[in-house]
Design an enzyme around this catalytic site. Structure first.
Site, PDB file in Angstrom:
ATOM      1  N   LYS A   1      45.797  37.121  86.365  1.00  0.00           N
ATOM      2  CA  LYS A   1      46.295  38.076  85.344  1.00  0.00           C
ATOM      3  C   LYS A   1      45.292  39.184  85.064  1.00  0.00           C
ATOM      4  O   LYS A   1      45.667  40.337  84.940  1.00  0.00           O
ATOM      5  CB  LYS A   1      46.562  37.373  84.003  1.00  0.00           C
ATOM      6  CG  LYS A   1      47.750  36.485  83.959  1.00  0.00           C
ATOM      7  CD  LYS A   1      48.050  36.055  82.535  1.00  0.00           C
ATOM      8  CE  LYS A   1      46.906  35.350  81.822  1.00  0.00           C
ATOM      9  NZ  LYS A   1      46.518  34.062  82.400  1.00  0.00           N
TER      10      LYS A   1
ATOM     11  N   ARG B   1      49.493  33.789  73.323  1.00  0.00           N
ATOM     12  CA  ARG B   1      49.322  32.560  74.078  1.00  0.00           C
ATOM     13  C   ARG B   1      50.005  31.373  73.407  1.00  0.00           C
ATOM     14  O   ARG B   1      49.976  30.271  73.935  1.00  0.00           O
ATOM     15  CB  ARG B   1      47.839  32.269  74.163  1.00  0.00           C
ATOM     16  CG  ARG B   1      47.397  32.240  75.645  1.00  0.00           C
ATOM     17  CD  ARG B   1      46.139  31.908  75.786  1.00  0.00           C
ATOM     18  NE  ARG B   1      45.281  31.579  76.766  1.00  0.00           N
ATOM     19  CZ  ARG B   1      44.401  32.386  77.330  1.00  0.00           C
ATOM     20  NH1 ARG B   1      44.390  33.651  77.081  1.00  0.00           N
ATOM     21  NH2 ARG B   1      43.535  31.897  78.149  1.00  0.00           N
TER      22      ARG B   1
ATOM     23  N   ARG C   1      35.996  30.848  91.477  1.00  0.00           N
ATOM     24  CA  ARG C   1      35.879  32.202  90.914  1.00  0.00           C
ATOM     25  C   ARG C   1      34.450  32.488  90.434  1.00  0.00           C
ATOM     26  O   ARG C   1      33.806  31.642  89.830  1.00  0.00           O
ATOM     27  CB  ARG C   1      36.856  32.313  89.729  1.00  0.00           C
ATOM     28  CG  ARG C   1      36.807  33.644  89.046  1.00  0.00           C
ATOM     29  CD  ARG C   1      38.060  33.903  88.291  1.00  0.00           C
ATOM     30  NE  ARG C   1      38.166  33.102  87.070  1.00  0.00           N
ATOM     31  CZ  ARG C   1      39.158  33.263  86.198  1.00  0.00           C
ATOM     32  NH1 ARG C   1      40.128  34.122  86.431  1.00  0.00           N
ATOM     33  NH2 ARG C   1      39.202  32.523  85.102  1.00  0.00           N
TER      34      ARG C   1
ATOM     35  N   ARG D   1      32.027  31.272  85.112  1.00  0.00           N
ATOM     36  CA  ARG D   1      32.354  31.164  83.678  1.00  0.00           C
ATOM     37  C   ARG D   1      32.310  29.695  83.265  1.00  0.00           C
ATOM     38  O   ARG D   1      32.746  28.823  84.007  1.00  0.00           O
ATOM     39  CB  ARG D   1      33.774  31.691  83.444  1.00  0.00           C
ATOM     40  CG  ARG D   1      33.850  33.182  83.320  1.00  0.00           C
ATOM     41  CD  ARG D   1      35.252  33.700  83.360  1.00  0.00           C
ATOM     42  NE  ARG D   1      36.226  32.943  82.564  1.00  0.00           N
ATOM     43  CZ  ARG D   1      37.482  33.339  82.359  1.00  0.00           C
ATOM     44  NH1 ARG D   1      37.912  34.471  82.879  1.00  0.00           N
ATOM     45  NH2 ARG D   1      38.310  32.615  81.648  1.00  0.00           N
TER      46      ARG D   1
ATOM     47  N   ARG E   1      42.138  23.577  80.111  1.00  0.00           N
ATOM     48  CA  ARG E   1      42.832  24.875  80.022  1.00  0.00           C
ATOM     49  C   ARG E   1      44.247  24.779  80.559  1.00  0.00           C
ATOM     50  O   ARG E   1      45.173  25.361  79.994  1.00  0.00           O
ATOM     51  CB  ARG E   1      42.057  25.935  80.810  1.00  0.00           C
ATOM     52  CG  ARG E   1      40.797  26.354  80.112  1.00  0.00           C
ATOM     53  CD  ARG E   1      39.920  27.156  81.024  1.00  0.00           C
ATOM     54  NE  ARG E   1      40.420  28.501  81.246  1.00  0.00           N
ATOM     55  CZ  ARG E   1      40.028  29.273  82.268  1.00  0.00           C
ATOM     56  NH1 ARG E   1      39.194  28.812  83.161  1.00  0.00           N
ATOM     57  NH2 ARG E   1      40.493  30.480  82.376  1.00  0.00           N
TER      58      ARG E   1
HETATM   59  P1  AMP Z   1      41.123  34.032  79.263  1.00  0.00           P
HETATM   60  O1  AMP Z   1      40.050  34.880  79.824  1.00  0.00           O
HETATM   61  O2  AMP Z   1      42.334  34.816  78.844  1.00  0.00           O
HETATM   62  O3  AMP Z   1      41.478  32.865  80.157  1.00  0.00           O
HETATM   63  O4  AMP Z   1      40.543  33.403  77.900  1.00  0.00           O
HETATM   64  C1  AMP Z   1      39.390  32.583  77.885  1.00  0.00           C
HETATM   65  C2  AMP Z   1      39.412  31.682  76.666  1.00  0.00           C
HETATM   66  O5  AMP Z   1      39.417  32.487  75.460  1.00  0.00           O
HETATM   67  C3  AMP Z   1      40.633  30.784  76.544  1.00  0.00           C
HETATM   68  O6  AMP Z   1      40.483  29.594  77.308  1.00  0.00           O
HETATM   69  C4  AMP Z   1      40.641  30.526  75.040  1.00  0.00           C
HETATM   70  O7  AMP Z   1      39.654  29.602  74.679  1.00  0.00           O
HETATM   71  C5  AMP Z   1      40.232  31.871  74.468  1.00  0.00           C
HETATM   72  N1  AMP Z   1      41.412  32.735  74.240  1.00  0.00           N
HETATM   73  C6  AMP Z   1      41.640  33.964  74.799  1.00  0.00           C
HETATM   74  N2  AMP Z   1      42.780  34.491  74.349  1.00  0.00           N
HETATM   75  C7  AMP Z   1      43.317  33.582  73.491  1.00  0.00           C
HETATM   76  C8  AMP Z   1      44.513  33.541  72.721  1.00  0.00           C
HETATM   77  N3  AMP Z   1      45.394  34.550  72.740  1.00  0.00           N
HETATM   78  N4  AMP Z   1      44.728  32.443  71.956  1.00  0.00           N
HETATM   79  C9  AMP Z   1      43.847  31.435  71.914  1.00  0.00           C
HETATM   80  N5  AMP Z   1      42.720  31.394  72.638  1.00  0.00           N
HETATM   81  C10 AMP Z   1      42.435  32.464  73.419  1.00  0.00           C
END
Ligand code: AMP
Length: 242
Positions: A33, A112, A151, A184, A195
């Protein structure tokens, strides 16, 4: 500006557009994404807004005065769990200008949960705006795990590589800026499972939510980033009104 907080002035306000694209990207962690959001932002001239990037920027900012809510949020993130809706929404609201006034946006990683989707819907309705589409990127789970565990991300410019699928020219160094590549914390095996569970539990229901609103566009996330972006652009061209 999205990364810096409410006081920061946006240096790169996209030109006013007659039909700005307002898109939400859905899909399990690892479907690509973030990469698609970047490519689409360039091609559509819209802002790329990633809540995950905001949390990661906050986590790396040692001298920032983090609120107790942000400290707690970062703990959730490190475990791979979702940050509570109230904290996420507070952060999105602080940066509401980006959503409301730019020449379109691409939301990556938000909403989310159904609660977040409802909050976004209300905000958009209040402002008499509507989403153009919700793009749902689809990929089998075994491919997702393989993508996530290999990654590597650039510390400086956030470019994304993969140890076997998209290796950098020089080991552990970014092709674009020379920055150090790192894994990460939440791409480690123990966090990946958490996740993917959080995605199934909380985010997968959004697919039906947006299908019911007639906004869902499903896209197969196989192939190179450029191939997937081209597939997406074709689907967007087909959408009425643009
Ligand atoms: P991402 O890079 O979008 O995979 O986000 C990394 C982490 O940030 C996720 O695993 C969550 O812990 C937190 N996170 C990011 N966006 C959200 C969201 N909209 N709601 C809840 N947690 C979020």
């Amino acid at each position: 500006m999205w990364l810096q907080g409410p006081a920061a002035k946006c240096e790169a306000i996209p030109a006013e557009r007659k039909h700005p694209w307002r898109l939400v990207l859905l899909g399990a962690p690892g479907v690509g994404k973030g990469t698609q959001a970047e490519l689409l932002a360039e091609r559509l001239g819209a802002c790329h807004l990633s809540t995950g990037d905001v949390f990661r920027a906050a986590a790396k900012c040692d001298d920032c005065d983090q609120s107790p809510a942000m400290k707690a949020a970062l703990e959730y993130m490190r475990r791979g769990d979702l940050v509570p809706d109230s904290t996420v929404w507070e952060m999105v609201r602080e940066r509401g200008d980006c959503i409301l006034r730019c020449g379109g946006f691409i939301l990556d990683g938000f909403p989310r949960t159904l609660g977040q989707a409802e909050s976004l819907k209300q905000l958009m309705e209040q402002e008499k705006l509507s989403l153009s589409a919700v793009l749902n990127y689809e990929l089998p789970v075994n491919e997702i795990v393989q993508r996530l565990s290999g990654r590597r991300t650039c510390e400086q410019c956030k470019s994304v590589f993969h140890v076997t699928e998209r290796p950098p020219k020089v080991e552990n160094a970014c092709d674009r800026c020379g920055g150090r590549l790192y894994q990460r914390e939440d791409d480690r095996p123990e966090s990946i499972t958490v996740r993917l569970d959080a995605y199934e539990r909380s985010t997968a229901p959004l697919i039906q939510f947006y299908k019911d609103l007639g906004l869902l566009v499903s896209i197969v996330a196989k192939g190179s980033p450029d191939e997937i972006a081209a597939r997406t652009m074709n689907r967007l061209k087909d959408l009425a009104g643009h």
